[in-house]
Motif scaffolding. Structure first.
Motif, PDB file in Angstrom:
ATOM      1  N   GLU A   1       0.832  -1.209   0.000  1.00  0.00           N
ATOM      2  CA  GLU A   1       0.000   0.000   0.000  1.00  0.00           C
ATOM      3  C   GLU A   1       0.862   1.254   0.000  1.00  0.00           C
ATOM      4  N   LEU A   2       1.889   1.245   0.823  1.00  0.00           N
ATOM      5  CA  LEU A   2       2.770   2.413   0.894  1.00  0.00           C
ATOM      6  C   LEU A   2       3.521   2.616  -0.417  1.00  0.00           C
ATOM      7  N   SER A   3       3.895   1.512  -1.070  1.00  0.00           N
ATOM      8  CA  SER A   3       4.645   1.645  -2.323  1.00  0.00           C
ATOM      9  C   SER A   3       3.823   2.346  -3.407  1.00  0.00           C
ATOM     10  N   LEU A   4       2.508   2.312  -3.270  1.00  0.00           N
ATOM     11  CA  LEU A   4       1.644   2.944  -4.271  1.00  0.00           C
ATOM     12  C   LEU A   4       1.549   4.452  -4.076  1.00  0.00           C
ATOM     13  N   VAL A   5       1.779   4.925  -2.851  1.00  0.00           N
ATOM     14  CA  VAL A   5       1.635   6.362  -2.580  1.00  0.00           C
ATOM     15  C   VAL A   5       2.968   7.057  -2.313  1.00  0.00           C
ATOM     16  N   GLU A   6       3.999   6.293  -1.961  1.00  0.00           N
ATOM     17  CA  GLU A   6       5.271   6.926  -1.639  1.00  0.00           C
ATOM     18  C   GLU A   6       5.949   7.628  -2.817  1.00  0.00           C
ATOM     19  N   PRO A   7       5.656   7.265  -4.089  1.00  0.00           N
ATOM     20  CA  PRO A   7       6.229   8.074  -5.177  1.00  0.00           C
ATOM     21  C   PRO A   7       5.878   9.553  -5.076  1.00  0.00           C
ATOM     22  N   ALA A   8       4.685   9.881  -4.579  1.00  0.00           N
ATOM     23  CA  ALA A   8       4.320  11.286  -4.404  1.00  0.00           C
ATOM     24  C   ALA A   8       5.193  11.945  -3.342  1.00  0.00           C
ATOM     25  N   LEU A   9       5.523  11.196  -2.286  1.00  0.00           N
ATOM     26  CA  LEU A   9       6.402  11.723  -1.248  1.00  0.00           C
ATOM     27  C   LEU A   9       7.813  11.911  -1.786  1.00  0.00           C
ATOM     28  N   ARG A  10       8.293  10.940  -2.563  1.00  0.00           N
ATOM     29  CA  ARG A  10       9.637  11.065  -3.139  1.00  0.00           C
ATOM     30  C   ARG A  10       9.708  12.242  -4.118  1.00  0.00           C
ATOM     31  N   ALA A  11       8.636  12.466  -4.852  1.00  0.00           N
ATOM     32  CA  ALA A  11       8.610  13.597  -5.786  1.00  0.00           C
ATOM     33  C   ALA A  11       8.652  14.914  -5.027  1.00  0.00           C
ATOM     34  N   ALA A  12       7.909  15.004  -3.923  1.00  0.00           N
ATOM     35  CA  ALA A  12       7.937  16.227  -3.106  1.00  0.00           C
ATOM     36  C   ALA A  12       9.325  16.444  -2.518  1.00  0.00           C
ATOM     37  N   SER A  13       9.964  15.350  -2.094  1.00  0.00           N
ATOM     38  CA  SER A  13      11.321  15.449  -1.562  1.00  0.00           C
ATOM     39  C   SER A  13      12.298  15.915  -2.643  1.00  0.00           C
ATOM     40  N   ALA A  14      12.158  15.390  -3.854  1.00  0.00           N
ATOM     41  CA  ALA A  14      13.041  15.783  -4.960  1.00  0.00           C
ATOM     42  C   ALA A  14      12.875  17.264  -5.290  1.00  0.00           C
ATOM     43  N   ARG A  15      11.640  17.761  -5.241  1.00  0.00           N
ATOM     44  CA  ARG A  15      11.427  19.197  -5.493  1.00  0.00           C
ATOM     45  C   ARG A  15      12.098  20.038  -4.415  1.00  0.00           C
TER      46      ARG A  15
ATOM     47  N   ALA B   1       4.358  14.840   2.513  1.00  0.00           N
ATOM     48  CA  ALA B   1       4.524  15.403   1.177  1.00  0.00           C
ATOM     49  C   ALA B   1       4.027  16.844   1.135  1.00  0.00           C
ATOM     50  N   GLU B   2       2.910  17.118   1.802  1.00  0.00           N
ATOM     51  CA  GLU B   2       2.381  18.481   1.853  1.00  0.00           C
ATOM     52  C   GLU B   2       3.334  19.410   2.590  1.00  0.00           C
ATOM     53  N   LEU B   3       3.943  18.915   3.663  1.00  0.00           N
ATOM     54  CA  LEU B   3       4.911  19.721   4.406  1.00  0.00           C
ATOM     55  C   LEU B   3       6.132  20.024   3.545  1.00  0.00           C
ATOM     56  N   PHE B   4       6.636  19.038   2.810  1.00  0.00           N
ATOM     57  CA  PHE B   4       7.786  19.275   1.934  1.00  0.00           C
ATOM     58  C   PHE B   4       7.442  20.302   0.855  1.00  0.00           C
ATOM     59  N   ASP B   5       6.222  20.231   0.330  1.00  0.00           N
ATOM     60  CA  ASP B   5       5.833  21.214  -0.683  1.00  0.00           C
ATOM     61  C   ASP B   5       5.721  22.613  -0.086  1.00  0.00           C
ATOM     62  N   ARG B   6       5.318  22.693   1.164  1.00  0.00           N
ATOM     63  CA  ARG B   6       5.281  24.000   1.827  1.00  0.00           C
ATOM     64  C   ARG B   6       6.692  24.569   1.964  1.00  0.00           C
ATOM     65  N   ILE B   7       7.633  23.709   2.357  1.00  0.00           N
ATOM     66  CA  ILE B   7       9.026  24.152   2.474  1.00  0.00           C
ATOM     67  C   ILE B   7       9.531  24.658   1.122  1.00  0.00           C
ATOM     68  N   THR B   8       9.191  23.941   0.061  1.00  0.00           N
ATOM     69  CA  THR B   8       9.639  24.312  -1.281  1.00  0.00           C
ATOM     70  C   THR B   8       9.026  25.623  -1.737  1.00  0.00           C
ATOM     71  N   ALA B   9       7.739  25.817  -1.411  1.00  0.00           N
ATOM     72  CA  ALA B   9       7.023  27.007  -1.878  1.00  0.00           C
ATOM     73  C   ALA B   9       7.419  28.272  -1.139  1.00  0.00           C
ATOM     74  N   ALA B  10       8.021  28.145   0.026  1.00  0.00           N
ATOM     75  CA  ALA B  10       8.481  29.288   0.815  1.00  0.00           C
ATOM     76  C   ALA B  10       7.368  30.289   1.105  1.00  0.00           C
ATOM     77  N   PRO B  11       6.342  29.916   1.882  1.00  0.00           N
ATOM     78  CA  PRO B  11       5.334  30.897   2.288  1.00  0.00           C
ATOM     79  C   PRO B  11       5.985  32.072   2.996  1.00  0.00           C
ATOM     80  N   THR B  12       5.262  33.175   3.045  1.00  0.00           N
ATOM     81  CA  THR B  12       5.834  34.440   3.527  1.00  0.00           C
ATOM     82  C   THR B  12       6.512  34.304   4.871  1.00  0.00           C
ATOM     83  N   GLU B  13       5.878  33.577   5.804  1.00  0.00           N
ATOM     84  CA  GLU B  13       6.446  33.535   7.160  1.00  0.00           C
ATOM     85  C   GLU B  13       7.706  32.684   7.232  1.00  0.00           C
ATOM     86  N   TRP B  14       7.996  31.923   6.169  1.00  0.00           N
ATOM     87  CA  TRP B  14       9.210  31.125   6.153  1.00  0.00           C
ATOM     88  C   TRP B  14      10.248  31.652   5.182  1.00  0.00           C
ATOM     89  N   GLU B  15      10.014  32.792   4.588  1.00  0.00           N
ATOM     90  CA  GLU B  15      10.956  33.286   3.590  1.00  0.00           C
ATOM     91  C   GLU B  15      12.318  33.537   4.208  1.00  0.00           C
TER      92      GLU B  15
END
Length: 230
Positions: A12-26, A212-226
């Motif tokens: 089950e995890l192998s089916l969804v972890e590619p999205a996590l790996r993609a977020a990590s790569a970004r 994955a959502e947290l990694f995307d937040r880090i990548t997007a650099a919201p204002t309070e984390w700039e």
């Protein structure tokens, strides 16, 4: 949970972890924004990891209160032992931040974002209001997606930050594979019923999505984390 059930969870995890790996790569892509993303990563991981020991200790206490529960009886000592193995890892992150030239107060004095609360807070809910075995789904994802062995060296080269700023990444790359094997052995031994197996799986899938959502937040650099590095 039988060996078959452990394999089913990993499938089950192998089916969804590619999205996590993609977020990590970004998040770890090369470029001028990488130093700032790494600093934001340290902040987010400190907010997550500082909850690890309290989570496991609370889950162990809940297990110890569930007298007559064969799952809880086996799970409690594992959680107590693992809490000791994880103790102080949040301090590693404070040392990494100091090595970047920033103040550790930037980590401890910041309100965690909703993504951190969603990632960690769900575990408190499940262990209090369902069964503490839920925490194994969370642990399975975090330790099954450890940093790649060469990541610390690449980040040091590409960010220009000192090697001492990457100790947590380096140490978790070395430690978490062994922890994942221990967890799989435990899952294979626990006499989980269908509802408990489902709970572990739901917890694990939630953890993948939230991380994955947290990694995307880090990548997007919201204002309070700039950062000025971006």
């Amino acid at each position: 949970m039988s060996t078959y059930a452990v394999a089913s969870l990993r499938l089950e995890l192998s089916l969804v972890e590619p999205a996590l790996r993609a977020a990590s790569a970004r998040m770890w892509r090369s470029g001028p924004g990488l130093p700032g993303r790494y600093r934001r990563y340290l902040r987010a991981m400190h907010q997550v990891i500082r909850a690890s020991v309290p989570l496991m200790e609370r889950a162990a206490a809940r297990c110890e209160a569930l007298t007559g529960d064969p799952v809880a009886r086996t799970l409690a000592p594992y959680l107590r032992t693992h809490a000791e193995e994880e103790r102080g890892h949040d301090d590693w992150l404070l040392a990494d931040v100091a090595a970047t030239g920033a103040s550790p107060d930037e980590l401890t004095g910041t309100v965690p974002p909703p993504q951190v609360a969603a990632l960690v807070g769900a575990q408190y809910y499940w262990l209090e209001h369902s069964h503490p075995v839920a925490l194994l789904g969370y642990i399975a994802v975090l330790e099954g997606n450890a940093p790649a062995p060469g990541l610390a060296g690449r980040l040091a080269r590409e960010t220009g930050l000192p090697d001492a700023a990457f100790e947590t990444v380096r140490l978790h790359a070395d430690l978490d594979d062994g922890h994942s094997a221990d967890l799989d052995r435990l899952l294979g031994l626990l006499p989980l019923d269908a509802a408990q197996r489902s709970l572990v799986a739901v917890s694990a899938l939630h953890t993948v999505a939230s991380l994955a959502e947290l990694f995307d937040r880090i990548t997007a650099a919201p204002t309070e984390w700039e950062s000025t590095d971006d």
